[in-house]
Design an enzyme around this catalytic site. Structure first.
Site, PDB file in Angstrom:
ATOM      1  N   SER A 130      11.838  44.491 -35.910  1.00  0.00           N
ATOM      2  CA  SER A 130      10.965  44.134 -34.801  1.00  0.00           C
ATOM      3  C   SER A 130      10.357  42.737 -35.019  1.00  0.00           C
ATOM      4  O   SER A 130      11.086  41.788 -35.251  1.00  0.00           O
ATOM      5  CB  SER A 130       9.894  45.223 -34.645  1.00  0.00           C
ATOM      6  OG  SER A 130       9.246  45.119 -33.418  1.00  0.00           O
ATOM      7  N   ARG A 187      -2.907  50.669 -28.082  1.00  0.00           N
ATOM      8  CA  ARG A 187      -1.955  51.329 -28.955  1.00  0.00           C
ATOM      9  C   ARG A 187      -1.173  52.414 -28.201  1.00  0.00           C
ATOM     10  O   ARG A 187       0.005  52.630 -28.470  1.00  0.00           O
ATOM     11  CB  ARG A 187      -2.707  51.940 -30.149  1.00  0.00           C
ATOM     12  CG  ARG A 187      -1.795  52.541 -31.184  1.00  0.00           C
ATOM     13  CD  ARG A 187      -0.868  51.514 -31.776  1.00  0.00           C
ATOM     14  NE  ARG A 187      -0.088  52.039 -32.889  1.00  0.00           N
ATOM     15  CZ  ARG A 187       0.837  51.345 -33.531  1.00  0.00           C
ATOM     16  NH1 ARG A 187       1.085  50.103 -33.186  1.00  0.00           N
ATOM     17  NH2 ARG A 187       1.500  51.874 -34.518  1.00  0.00           N
ATOM     18  N   ASP A 198      16.620  52.010 -27.984  1.00  0.00           N
ATOM     19  CA  ASP A 198      15.483  51.090 -28.095  1.00  0.00           C
ATOM     20  C   ASP A 198      15.349  50.343 -26.773  1.00  0.00           C
ATOM     21  O   ASP A 198      16.197  49.529 -26.428  1.00  0.00           O
ATOM     22  CB  ASP A 198      15.749  50.114 -29.246  1.00  0.00           C
ATOM     23  CG  ASP A 198      14.602  49.139 -29.477  1.00  0.00           C
ATOM     24  OD1 ASP A 198      13.656  49.097 -28.657  1.00  0.00           O
ATOM     25  OD2 ASP A 198      14.656  48.407 -30.488  1.00  0.00           O
ATOM     26  N   HIS A 224      12.656  52.464 -30.224  1.00  0.00           N
ATOM     27  CA  HIS A 224      12.388  51.305 -31.082  1.00  0.00           C
ATOM     28  C   HIS A 224      12.028  51.741 -32.505  1.00  0.00           C
ATOM     29  O   HIS A 224      12.392  51.078 -33.474  1.00  0.00           O
ATOM     30  CB  HIS A 224      11.244  50.491 -30.462  1.00  0.00           C
ATOM     31  CG  HIS A 224      10.954  49.210 -31.171  1.00  0.00           C
ATOM     32  ND1 HIS A 224      11.910  48.227 -31.337  1.00  0.00           N
ATOM     33  CD2 HIS A 224       9.827  48.737 -31.759  1.00  0.00           C
ATOM     34  CE1 HIS A 224      11.372  47.206 -31.999  1.00  0.00           C
ATOM     35  NE2 HIS A 224      10.115  47.495 -32.266  1.00  0.00           N
ATOM     36  N   ASP A 225      11.333  52.856 -32.623  1.00  0.00           N
ATOM     37  CA  ASP A 225      10.925  53.371 -33.936  1.00  0.00           C
ATOM     38  C   ASP A 225      12.106  53.714 -34.846  1.00  0.00           C
ATOM     39  O   ASP A 225      11.906  53.941 -36.048  1.00  0.00           O
ATOM     40  CB  ASP A 225      10.063  54.636 -33.767  1.00  0.00           C
ATOM     41  CG  ASP A 225       8.576  54.295 -33.692  1.00  0.00           C
ATOM     42  OD1 ASP A 225       8.244  53.100 -33.835  1.00  0.00           O
ATOM     43  OD2 ASP A 225       7.770  55.214 -33.486  1.00  0.00           O
TER      44      ASP A 225
END
Lengths: 197, 385
Positions: free
Chosen positions: B157, B227, B323, B356-357
């Site tokens: 990232s 967040r 992602d 994405h994680d």
């Protein structure tokens, strides 16, 4: 090294830039990098093969030729574009051939020759799609959707004004002999072409 | 809490501080006369100092990438899945350095630190830092640790952007670079999400234009919202569906507008709250800005391949199918530019349901790719331990 690869390697000039479509485990590029100072990339979709290329230090790019094509590469970005034993498995082999010649000055293509006498004999005698060492699949589970003969390929090259620099045929042990050079379409099992525009 | 340290863990680690009293001029033109960087190391540096690997962290990451600080730790470092004996970044072979970036809030100099010139916390006056600034400060840390060049610079990232910047800025100091789940520049949609996050923070009544420290308040609600938005973009629809589906916390609908009713809401609340307790709001603003600004092609009229020209390293680029924050086509854009610039690059698009994680989750294919690449990096080291 597979014998068709060892024929191809002699057609690649030292220090050139090569794109290998369907590069497998990277054997050819690894050889060319080590012995001929060739720089290059392989395109591949099999995850095992990609990992093997990474281990070898061969540049490999995951890309599906059938769905993505080659439009992400610029014109004339390579000296040589190689595709071994994959032409018969792509959806649009004629367009792919054009694309290969757009990217590279020269191209090397190998494919199984469907005009080989044993295949003709198999079809004539049994009335069924041939199954052989070079074509080990049954008709319904084969990745080969565009099988062609030596003659078919040359006719396509003629139509497209593609110039054939070298051609050779080998048997399933990848040997050449005077007989299969004399009647390539009948006696050659694997066709190996070196072409340019 | 680990009852026993797993054999493939780097074990108990202790963070260290590097203090720099050398001025660092930042890209924004401002200067930091002194600063400190918090870092950790794992494994051992070999005799010829050739086996060092730099780990660059993502948006909310920091120096604690692997192992445990104590036996009371509930969780190991953020990238423990990939760093340790026998893991892709194998600490039997590599000396791993991981740091908290400048502007961070985990020990490195940042908005919450005291400005030596005023004796008060920097707060919103902390200068805007960029990926380039981070890389330069990381090079200062490398000098301090007497590491002439990195066997590999690795990041996911925002960390991937740093790895890319390293390869361009210090081509002679980077032998390999792994750019994972990253992008050569943010899309308008990415920037939009960042702006929502920033707006959530700055519109919290407790924000006080970043001087919440002086008001002894904290914009925790805003940070929590930021967040939550971020977290949605880190997961995929599939992984969220698999984790929570439309499950209700209670058996029945409450028909209340303000109740937390679905499991996914509860999860986001939990993640947001936990984060807002541990992270500095001004740092979050800085980090998202650094993301927005990153665009090495900008100085070359948008031509990324030109920007990559100085690089000499071998690249690995990895993307993940689900992602949607930095989807595979963003990585492909980078790979295409690398090919155009005739760089050594390998690219894998890993099939993963984790969004994405996924770059933090050790799925088989991902680990195979990473192992393959790092195995070759290790072989290149002249006297691999």
């Amino acid at each position: 090294m597979r014998a068709d690869l060892s024929i191809i390697k002699d057609w690649v000039q030292p220090g050139t830039e090569v794109l290998d479509l369907g590069c497998g485990d990277g054997t050819l590029l690894d050889y060319l990098q080590t012995h001929k100072q060739v720089r290059g990339y392989g395109l591949e979709i099999s995850s095992e093969n990609i990992t093997e290329c990474l281990r070898k230090g061969v540049n490999v790019i995951e890309q599906d030729l059938d769905s993505k094509g080659l439009s992400n590469f610029k014109d004339k970005s390579f000296d040589m574009v190689v595709m071994t034993q994959a032409l018969q498995a792509v959806r649009q082999p004629d367009i792919l051939l054009d694309e290969m010649l757009r990217l590279g000055k020269e191209c090397i293509i190998t494919f199984p020759n469907f005009g080989y006498w044993r295949l003709r004999y198999y079809l004539a005698r049994k009335g069924q799609m041939p199954v052989s060492k070079t074509l080990p699949y049954t008709w319904y589970n084969t990745p080969n959707i565009h099988l062609c003969t030596f003659k078919d390929f040359e006719e396509l090259c003629y139509q497209k004004n593609i110039h054939i620099l070298h051609r050779t045929v080998v048997d399933d042990e990848h040997r050449t002999n005077w007989l299969n050079q004399l009647w390539p379409n009948l006696l050659g099992q694997i066709a190996i072409y070196h072409v340019t525009r | 809490m680990p009852e026993v340290i797993p054999p493939d863990s780097v074990g108990i680690v202790t963070p260290q501080v590097a203090q720099f009293d050398i001025p660092l001029t930042l890209e924004c033109g401002k200067q930091l006369n002194s600063f400190q960087l918090m870092y950790e190391t794992y494994g051992e540096l070999n005799a010829d100092r050739s086996n060092a690997v730099l780990i660059c962290h993502a948006l909310s990451g920091h120096h604690h990438a692997a192992g445990y600080h104590s036996m009371e730790d509930s969780k190991p470092g953020w990238w423990d899945s990939c760093i340790g004996p026998g893991k892709p970044i194998d600490t039997n072979k590599f000396f791993v350095v991981s740091l908290n970036n400048l502007g961070g809030c985990a020990g490195s100099t940042g908005p919450a630190s005291i400005n030596p010139e005023t004796g008060k916390a920097y707060g919103p006056d902390f200068p805007v830092v960029t990926v380039q600034d981070w890389v330069r400060s990381q090079a200062m840390l490398a000098d301090r640790l007497n590491i002439p060049h990195w066997a590999a610079v690795i990041g996911g990232s925002l960390g991937g952007m740093q790895a890319l910047q390293w390869s361009i800025e210090y081509p002679d100091r980077v032998h390999n670079a792994a750019v994972i789940a990253s992008t050569p520049r943010l899309s308008a949609q990415n920037i939009a999400f960042n702006e929502v996050a920033r707006k959530a923070i700055t519109s919290d009544p407790n924000f006080h234009e970043g001087r919440y420290g002086e008001h002894t308040t904290y914009p925790d609600k805003g940070l929590m919202l930021a967040r939550m938005v971020g977290h949605i973009t880190y997961l995929s629809n599939a992984s969220m569906g698999e984790k929570f589906g439309r499950d209700l916390r209670a058996q029945t609908l409450k028909f209340g507008l303000l109740d937390v009713q679905f499991e996914v809401e509860s999860y986001l609340h939990y993640q947001g709250e936990r984060f807002s307790k541990n992270f500095d709001a001004n740092t979050y603003l800085l980090m998202t800005r650094a993301l927005d600004y990153f665009d090495p092609a900008r100085a070359h009229d948008g031509d990324l391949s030109k920007a990559l020209e100085p690089a000499k390293c071998k690249y690995l680029v990895v993307s993940f199918t689900t992602d949607w924050r930095f989807p595979p086509d963003r990585s492909e854009e980078l790979v295409n530019a690398m090919v155009e610039a005739k760089k050594s690059v390998s690219y894998a698009e890993v099939d993963s349901p984790h969004g994405h994680d996924a770059f933090l989750i050790p799925t088989q294919r991902y680990m195979d790719v990473f192992h393959g690449f790092m195995g070759r990096v290790a072989k290149e080291i002249p006297h691999a331990r």
